[in-house]
Design an enzyme around this catalytic site. Structure first.
Site, PDB file in Angstrom:
ATOM      1  N   GLY A   1       6.553   4.896   3.585  1.00 36.01           N
ATOM      2  CA  GLY A   1       5.741   3.754   3.735  1.00 36.01           C
ATOM      3  C   GLY A   1       6.322   2.664   4.575  1.00 36.01           C
ATOM      4  N   GLY A   2       6.773   1.805   4.078  1.00 34.22           N
ATOM      5  CA  GLY A   2       7.538   0.717   4.602  1.00 34.22           C
ATOM      6  C   GLY A   2       8.473   0.697   5.716  1.00 34.22           C
TER       7      GLY A   2
ATOM      8  N   GLY B   1       7.371   1.173  -2.603  1.00 32.37           N
ATOM      9  CA  GLY B   1       7.609  -0.172  -2.308  1.00 32.37           C
ATOM     10  C   GLY B   1       8.254  -1.055  -3.160  1.00 32.37           C
TER      11      GLY B   1
ATOM     12  N   SER C   1      10.476   4.446  -1.337  1.00 37.10           N
ATOM     13  CA  SER C   1      11.328   3.784  -0.993  1.00 37.10           C
ATOM     14  C   SER C   1      12.468   4.711  -0.109  1.00 37.10           C
ATOM     15  CB  SER C   1      12.191   2.916  -2.196  1.00 37.10           C
ATOM     16  OG  SER C   1      11.283   1.983  -2.599  1.00 37.10           O
TER      17      SER C   1
ATOM     18  N   GLU D   1      -1.944   4.808  -4.576  1.00 40.66           N
ATOM     19  CA  GLU D   1      -2.772   3.545  -4.468  1.00 40.66           C
ATOM     20  C   GLU D   1      -3.998   4.105  -4.427  1.00 40.66           C
ATOM     21  OE1 GLU D   1      -0.585   2.558  -0.910  1.00 40.66           O
ATOM     22  OE2 GLU D   1       1.260   2.261  -2.084  1.00 40.66           O
TER      23      GLU D   1
ATOM     24  N   HIS E   1      -3.269   9.801  -3.066  1.00 42.79           N
ATOM     25  CA  HIS E   1      -2.065   8.641  -3.087  1.00 42.79           C
ATOM     26  C   HIS E   1      -2.163   8.002  -4.246  1.00 42.79           C
ATOM     27  CE1 HIS E   1       0.540   5.537  -2.019  1.00 42.79           C
ATOM     28  NE2 HIS E   1       1.080   6.214  -1.013  1.00 42.79           N
TER      29      HIS E   1
ATOM     30  N   ASN F   1       3.448   7.189   6.427  1.00 47.58           N
ATOM     31  CA  ASN F   1       2.286   6.535   5.929  1.00 47.58           C
ATOM     32  C   ASN F   1       2.117   5.153   6.231  1.00 47.58           C
ATOM     33  OD1 ASN F   1      -0.069   5.703   4.534  1.00 47.58           O
ATOM     34  ND2 ASN F   1       0.983   6.341   2.676  1.00 47.58           N
ATOM     35  N   TRP F   2       1.426   4.876   7.186  1.00 43.02           N
ATOM     36  CA  TRP F   2       1.370   3.336   7.579  1.00 43.02           C
ATOM     37  C   TRP F   2       0.341   2.269   6.687  1.00 43.02           C
ATOM     38  CZ3 TRP F   2       0.812   3.755  13.630  1.00 43.02           C
ATOM     39  CH2 TRP F   2       1.970   4.005  14.107  1.00 43.02           C
ATOM     40  N   LYS F   3      -0.387   2.733   5.721  1.00 45.22           N
ATOM     41  CA  LYS F   3      -0.893   2.455   4.842  1.00 45.22           C
ATOM     42  C   LYS F   3      -2.025   1.362   5.466  1.00 45.22           C
ATOM     43  CE  LYS F   3       2.450   2.876   1.410  1.00 45.22           C
ATOM     44  NZ  LYS F   3       3.152   2.786   0.200  1.00 45.22           N
TER      45      LYS F   3
ATOM     46  N   GLU G   1       5.688  11.579  -5.127  1.00 40.95           N
ATOM     47  CA  GLU G   1       5.911   9.955  -5.091  1.00 40.95           C
ATOM     48  C   GLU G   1       5.878   9.481  -6.471  1.00 40.95           C
ATOM     49  OE1 GLU G   1       4.916   9.015  -0.734  1.00 40.95           O
ATOM     50  OE2 GLU G   1       3.229   8.370  -1.964  1.00 40.95           O
TER      51      GLU G   1
HETATM   52  P1  13P Z   1       7.347   3.017   0.534  1.00 38.40           P
HETATM   53  O1  13P Z   1       8.382   4.058   1.325  1.00 38.40           O
HETATM   54  O2  13P Z   1       7.239   1.869   1.361  1.00 38.40           O
HETATM   55  O3  13P Z   1       8.190   2.876  -0.771  1.00 38.40           O
HETATM   56  O4  13P Z   1       6.071   3.803   0.271  1.00 38.40           O
HETATM   57  C1  13P Z   1       6.188   5.156  -0.114  1.00 38.40           C
HETATM   58  C2  13P Z   1       4.540   5.753  -0.112  1.00 38.40           C
HETATM   59  O5  13P Z   1       3.828   5.345  -0.751  1.00 38.40           O
HETATM   60  C3  13P Z   1       4.388   6.545   1.109  1.00 38.40           C
HETATM   61  O6  13P Z   1       3.258   7.282   0.975  1.00 38.40           O
END
Ligand code: 13P
Length: 264
Positions: free
Chosen positions: A236-237, A175, A215, A99, A97, A11-13, A169
């Protein structure tokens, strides 16, 4: 019982222009071309979808969007429909999600409408659930997960299990570098799967893939994937660099016990 195929999604956000996204794909595909026993998914931002679809053409890596609206078309400024996403080459859509829940007013009710619309368009929703830190501290983890699952998937417990993906999640792990322990992830995943059996059927629950997100890194993937109810990762990251995401995909080995995790 059929085994659940591992699914690893990046997920590149709100990262990467279409040029940056296409460049990632060119670096990434050679690194994962030998890994055919797992599903690999990339979720770029909307403006990069078509460039990534073109760069992925002929590969086994699938495309996802990070959200969708529930209507097919109309006067909904700023929104994108499942039909448009399918036409752009998407196979999956991330929904609910944390966010989006935190910053954009997403609720279990909007998630419910989106899940139904995405399924109706022939796409596979990746539905995110997870408790916040204070909810975990108050001992509310399971009641929060239960409500998000019951209300968000209300219309979808009769869906084909292979066409529905859940992602656990925990918000405190996103993050932050604070991954849930493998035992914490397994406990939440087993809870979700048992509720899926009660709200749908045991066969449905046994077929739904439940990803862990929060993470995930190359170093912790194998341990998380070793849990019987962890079927993949939503990253994510660590999905933003081709080498690190490829290491995560490589570490996400199909486990021998997958598909036998339902308690009687
Ligand atoms: P991180 O891997 O950056 O913690 O993000 C997780 C996430 O929200 C994937 O959708």
């Amino acid at each position: 019982m059929e085994k659940r195929r591992p699914l690893i999604a990046g997920n590149w956000k709100m990262h990467k222009t279409s040029a940056e996204a296409a460049d990632f794909v060119r670096r990434f595909l050679p690194l994962v071309s030998g890994l055919r026993d797992r599903d690999i998914v990339l979720a770029p931002a909307f403006p990069a979808l078509e460039a990534v679809a073109a760069a992925l053409a002929g590969s086994a890596v699938a495309l996802a969007a990070q959200d969708a609206f529930w209507e097919t078309e109309g006067a909904f400024t700023g929104e994108v429909s499942p039909r448009m996403l399918a036409a752009a080459g998407c196979r999956y859509v991330i929904l609910g999600h944390s966010e989006r829940r935190q910053f954009f007013g997403e609720t279990d009710e909007t998630v419910r409408r989106k899940v139904a619309a995405v399924l109706a368009a022939g796409l596979i929703p990746i539905v995110c659930v997870g408790e916040r830190e204070e909810e975990r501290e108050r001992g509310q983890t399971f009641s929060i997960l239960d409500k998000q699952l019951r209300d968000g998937l209300k219309d979808s417990f009769t869906a084909d299990a292979g066409r529905l993906v859940l992602a656990y999640e925990p918000v405190w792990a996103i993050g932050t570098g604070r991954t849930a322990t493998a035992a914490q992830a397994q406990e939440a995943h087993a809870f979700l799967r048992n509720r899926l059996a009660e709200l749908g059927t045991p066969a449905f629950a046994a077929g739904v893939r439940i990803l862990y997100g929060g993470s995930v890194k190359p170093e912790n993937t194998a341990e998380l994937m070793g849990m019987p109810d962890v079927d993949g990762a939503l990253v994510g990251g660590a999905s933003l660099q081709a080498e690190s995401f490829a290491r995560i995909v490589a570490a996400a080995q199909p486990g021998p016990r997958k598909g036998t995790a339902i308690e009687p």
